[in-house]
Motif scaffolding. Structure first.
Motif, PDB file in Angstrom:
ATOM      1  N   TYR A  28      33.988  39.240  38.617  1.00  0.00           N
ATOM      2  CA  TYR A  28      35.248  39.461  38.037  1.00  0.00           C
ATOM      3  C   TYR A  28      35.858  40.432  37.259  1.00  0.00           C
ATOM      4  CZ  TYR A  28      33.105  34.266  37.534  1.00  0.00           C
ATOM      5  OH  TYR A  28      32.925  32.856  38.773  1.00  0.00           O
ATOM      6  N   LYS A  30      38.119  41.506  40.585  1.00  0.00           N
ATOM      7  CA  LYS A  30      39.113  40.516  40.691  1.00  0.00           C
ATOM      8  C   LYS A  30      39.926  40.729  39.430  1.00  0.00           C
ATOM      9  CE  LYS A  30      37.048  37.831  43.619  1.00  0.00           C
ATOM     10  NZ  LYS A  30      36.266  35.698  44.241  1.00  0.00           N
ATOM     11  N   CYS A  31      40.401  40.852  38.596  1.00  0.00           N
ATOM     12  CA  CYS A  31      41.210  40.635  37.781  1.00  0.00           C
ATOM     13  C   CYS A  31      41.473  42.358  37.289  1.00  0.00           C
ATOM     14  CB  CYS A  31      40.117  40.192  35.701  1.00  0.00           C
ATOM     15  SG  CYS A  31      40.014  38.748  35.761  1.00  0.00           S
ATOM     16  N   SER A  61      43.961  33.617  36.295  1.00  0.00           N
ATOM     17  CA  SER A  61      43.497  33.331  36.397  1.00  0.00           C
ATOM     18  C   SER A  61      43.749  32.726  38.179  1.00  0.00           C
ATOM     19  CB  SER A  61      42.832  32.041  36.188  1.00  0.00           C
ATOM     20  OG  SER A  61      42.150  30.870  35.952  1.00  0.00           O
ATOM     21  N   VAL A  89      39.784  33.404  39.287  1.00  0.00           N
ATOM     22  CA  VAL A  89      38.514  33.406  38.132  1.00  0.00           C
ATOM     23  C   VAL A  89      39.020  32.837  36.764  1.00  0.00           C
ATOM     24  CG1 VAL A  89      37.976  35.448  36.556  1.00  0.00           C
ATOM     25  CG2 VAL A  89      38.599  36.475  39.086  1.00  0.00           C
ATOM     26  N   ARG A 132      36.865  32.936  32.101  1.00  0.00           N
ATOM     27  CA  ARG A 132      35.907  33.952  32.045  1.00  0.00           C
ATOM     28  C   ARG A 132      36.560  35.724  32.227  1.00  0.00           C
ATOM     29  NH1 ARG A 132      30.900  32.988  34.393  1.00  0.00           N
ATOM     30  NH2 ARG A 132      30.557  36.058  33.363  1.00  0.00           N
TER      31      ARG A 132
END
Length: 268
Positions: A22, A25-26, A42, A47, A51
């Motif tokens: 995560y 990806k963020c 998101s 994600v 989170r």
């Protein structure tokens, strides 16, 4: 590759550098927008919104993300140049810590073993290139290298060949390649090896080609093969003056050398 494929590759590489899924990806998501809220991030990354905040806190602690404490909070990635430098420093720091830890581990068997007649195998282009670079770096007398595949003459290897105090002789399988090598390593003695079979072009099956033949200080020998389809590399590494592979290497490499440069002459 599509944009999504590039994003997935970047996220995978970040995970290899130590980020969790995560977090990776963020960060990739934030590089695609000037700023983003948890909701927007998101949507971009898939994600879960719950989170996002945990991932952002980790990224901020690592110096990869900045937070604007507005309502709602805004997030942005630091400039890519800063981010890559931060990741590089963190990776190098981990490697140094690993080296220190491994050096501090006690030997289970402390009995010294003779290095004479050693023969080892290596797999993977990175591992083989690292061993070749180290051989050149540690050379004190002579480095003789025959290049069978242009890909093995990396920038790092060229730098070490130019920096070494040892005599350097480099063989190529064609006159054109010899000229390129001479330009890259101007202080080296270059020659056409006479080992055209290194490329495997005379093999009707084209199963394999020799990547490099290397003889260092007349006592260490490295020969690698490269598979044409996958371009994967495998090597055999031998040490010891009396090692049979080292003796064979001298004879093979000497085919393209002047008698005065023959690495086997010292044994006569």
């Amino acid at each position: 590759m599509t944009t999504n494929e590039h994003a997935e590759e970047a996220a995978d590489l970040l995970q290899e550098l130590g980020l969790k899924e995560y977090e990776a990806k963020c960060f990739v998501g934030l590089t695609r927008v000037p700023t983003g809220t948890a909701k927007k991030l998101s949507e971009i990354t898939d994600v879960p919104r719950t989170r996002i905040y945990d991932a952002i806190r980790v990224l901020e602690a690592q110096g990869l993300v900045e937070i604007q404490h507005s309502s709602p909070q805004q997030f942005r990635a630091v400039p890519l140049e800063e981010a890559t430098e931060t990741l590089r420093e963190q990776y190098e720091s981990r490697v140094e810590r690993l080296r220190g830890a491994l050096e501090s581990v006690d030997d289970v068997d402390s009995e010294a073993k003779s290095p004479v007649q050693e023969v080892w195998t290596l797999s993977g282009q990175t591992a083989i290139a690292t061993r070749a670079n180290k051989l050149v770096e540690d050379a004190t007398d002579e480095v003789v290298l025959v290049v069978g595949d242009d890909s093995v003459l990396t920038e790092e290897l060229v730098d070490r060949l130019n920096d070494t105090a040892a005599d350097v002789a480099i063989g190529a399988v064609s006159t054109a390649a010899q000229t390129e090598i001479q330009d890259a390593v101007p202080d080296a003695t270059t020659f056409t090896s006479g080992l055209e079979w290194l490329r495997g072009e005379n093999d009707p099956d084209h199963d394999v080609a020799i990547g490099r033949l290397m003889l260092v200080d007349r006592s260490s020998f490295l020969v690698s093969s490269i598979m044409p389809d996958s371009h994967s590399e495998q090597a055999i590494f031998g040490t010891g003056v009396g090692n049979g592979l080292v003796v064979v290497a001298r004879r093979l490499i000497a085919q393209g050398l002047l008698p005065s440069r023959d690495p086997g002459q010292g044994d006569a």
